[in-house]
Design a protein around this motif. Sequence first.
Motif, PDB file in Angstrom:
ATOM      1  N   VAL A  23       0.821  -1.213   0.000  1.00  0.00           N
ATOM      2  CA  VAL A  23       0.000   0.000   0.000  1.00  0.00           C
ATOM      3  C   VAL A  23       0.852   1.260   0.000  1.00  0.00           C
ATOM      4  O   VAL A  23       0.456   2.287  -0.540  1.00  0.00           O
ATOM      5  CB  VAL A  23      -1.002  -0.004   1.182  1.00  0.00           C
ATOM      6  N   TYR A  24       2.063   1.197   0.559  1.00  0.00           N
ATOM      7  CA  TYR A  24       2.895   2.391   0.629  1.00  0.00           C
ATOM      8  C   TYR A  24       3.401   2.830  -0.747  1.00  0.00           C
ATOM      9  O   TYR A  24       3.813   3.965  -0.911  1.00  0.00           O
ATOM     10  CB  TYR A  24       4.068   2.165   1.588  1.00  0.00           C
ATOM     11  N   ALA A  25       3.345   1.948  -1.720  1.00  0.00           N
ATOM     12  CA  ALA A  25       3.783   2.289  -3.076  1.00  0.00           C
ATOM     13  C   ALA A  25       2.628   2.830  -3.932  1.00  0.00           C
ATOM     14  O   ALA A  25       2.850   3.312  -5.034  1.00  0.00           O
ATOM     15  CB  ALA A  25       4.388   1.058  -3.750  1.00  0.00           C
ATOM     16  N   GLU A  26       1.404   2.768  -3.410  1.00  0.00           N
ATOM     17  CA  GLU A  26       0.248   3.201  -4.188  1.00  0.00           C
ATOM     18  C   GLU A  26       0.148   4.724  -4.228  1.00  0.00           C
ATOM     19  O   GLU A  26       0.488   5.415  -3.267  1.00  0.00           O
ATOM     20  CB  GLU A  26      -1.035   2.619  -3.589  1.00  0.00           C
ATOM     21  N   GLU A  27      -0.329   5.222  -5.339  1.00  0.00           N
ATOM     22  CA  GLU A  27      -0.532   6.659  -5.527  1.00  0.00           C
ATOM     23  C   GLU A  27      -1.517   7.187  -4.490  1.00  0.00           C
ATOM     24  O   GLU A  27      -2.572   6.607  -4.274  1.00  0.00           O
ATOM     25  CB  GLU A  27      -1.089   6.909  -6.937  1.00  0.00           C
ATOM     26  N   GLY A  28      -1.159   8.263  -3.823  1.00  0.00           N
ATOM     27  CA  GLY A  28      -2.055   8.892  -2.859  1.00  0.00           C
ATOM     28  C   GLY A  28      -2.118   8.219  -1.498  1.00  0.00           C
ATOM     29  O   GLY A  28      -2.859   8.660  -0.630  1.00  0.00           O
ATOM     30  N   ALA A  29      -1.359   7.147  -1.305  1.00  0.00           N
ATOM     31  CA  ALA A  29      -1.375   6.454  -0.015  1.00  0.00           C
ATOM     32  C   ALA A  29      -0.631   7.278   1.029  1.00  0.00           C
ATOM     33  O   ALA A  29       0.260   8.064   0.708  1.00  0.00           O
ATOM     34  CB  ALA A  29      -0.738   5.078  -0.136  1.00  0.00           C
ATOM     35  N   MET A  30      -1.019   7.087   2.277  1.00  0.00           N
ATOM     36  CA  MET A  30      -0.304   7.738   3.376  1.00  0.00           C
ATOM     37  C   MET A  30       1.134   7.230   3.374  1.00  0.00           C
ATOM     38  O   MET A  30       1.374   6.044   3.165  1.00  0.00           O
ATOM     39  CB  MET A  30      -0.987   7.405   4.701  1.00  0.00           C
ATOM     40  N   SER A  31       2.077   8.112   3.593  1.00  0.00           N
ATOM     41  CA  SER A  31       3.482   7.708   3.564  1.00  0.00           C
ATOM     42  C   SER A  31       3.848   6.928   4.815  1.00  0.00           C
ATOM     43  O   SER A  31       3.196   7.032   5.857  1.00  0.00           O
ATOM     44  CB  SER A  31       4.379   8.938   3.455  1.00  0.00           C
ATOM     45  N   LEU A  32       4.920   6.172   4.706  1.00  0.00           N
ATOM     46  CA  LEU A  32       5.430   5.420   5.849  1.00  0.00           C
ATOM     47  C   LEU A  32       5.788   6.380   6.982  1.00  0.00           C
ATOM     48  O   LEU A  32       5.513   6.110   8.159  1.00  0.00           O
ATOM     49  CB  LEU A  32       6.638   4.579   5.438  1.00  0.00           C
ATOM     50  N   GLU A  33       6.357   7.522   6.629  1.00  0.00           N
ATOM     51  CA  GLU A  33       6.726   8.512   7.641  1.00  0.00           C
ATOM     52  C   GLU A  33       5.495   9.018   8.381  1.00  0.00           C
ATOM     53  O   GLU A  33       5.530   9.223   9.606  1.00  0.00           O
ATOM     54  CB  GLU A  33       7.485   9.677   6.998  1.00  0.00           C
ATOM     55  N   ALA A  34       4.387   9.238   7.664  1.00  0.00           N
ATOM     56  CA  ALA A  34       3.156   9.714   8.292  1.00  0.00           C
ATOM     57  C   ALA A  34       2.569   8.656   9.223  1.00  0.00           C
ATOM     58  O   ALA A  34       2.081   8.970  10.307  1.00  0.00           O
ATOM     59  CB  ALA A  34       2.134  10.115   7.228  1.00  0.00           C
TER      60      ALA A  34
END
Length: 116
Positions: free
Chosen positions: A13-24
Amino acid sequence: MQYALLLYENEAVYAEEGAMSLEAIIAAHGALAAELAEQGVLRGGQGLKSADTATTLRKARGVDTLHDGPYAEAREQLGGFYVIEVPDLDAALAIAKRIPFAGDGAVEVRPIIDED
């Protein structure tokens, strides 16, 4: 009563467009952990590196085998855990409902064996 909250999420999911970033997500978990610590219920926990960094030792009929990555292929991977101490399962579930995920996810709530 102590409970482990085991967090499962699809790492893709972290690679998907518009997904919340890992940092967030890490920041959101930091905020939740700080709040739980302030309430006195947090006993431990940690995020885990991605499943492709795992090594699994499998025992079968007295023979040890090593596997790169998680042993079972799954859509969701174990991404981290919290250890909390609360009065009962209902209180543990109330905290589990607050766990942040970038996409879909699951929280396995499991009592910890009392060694007393």
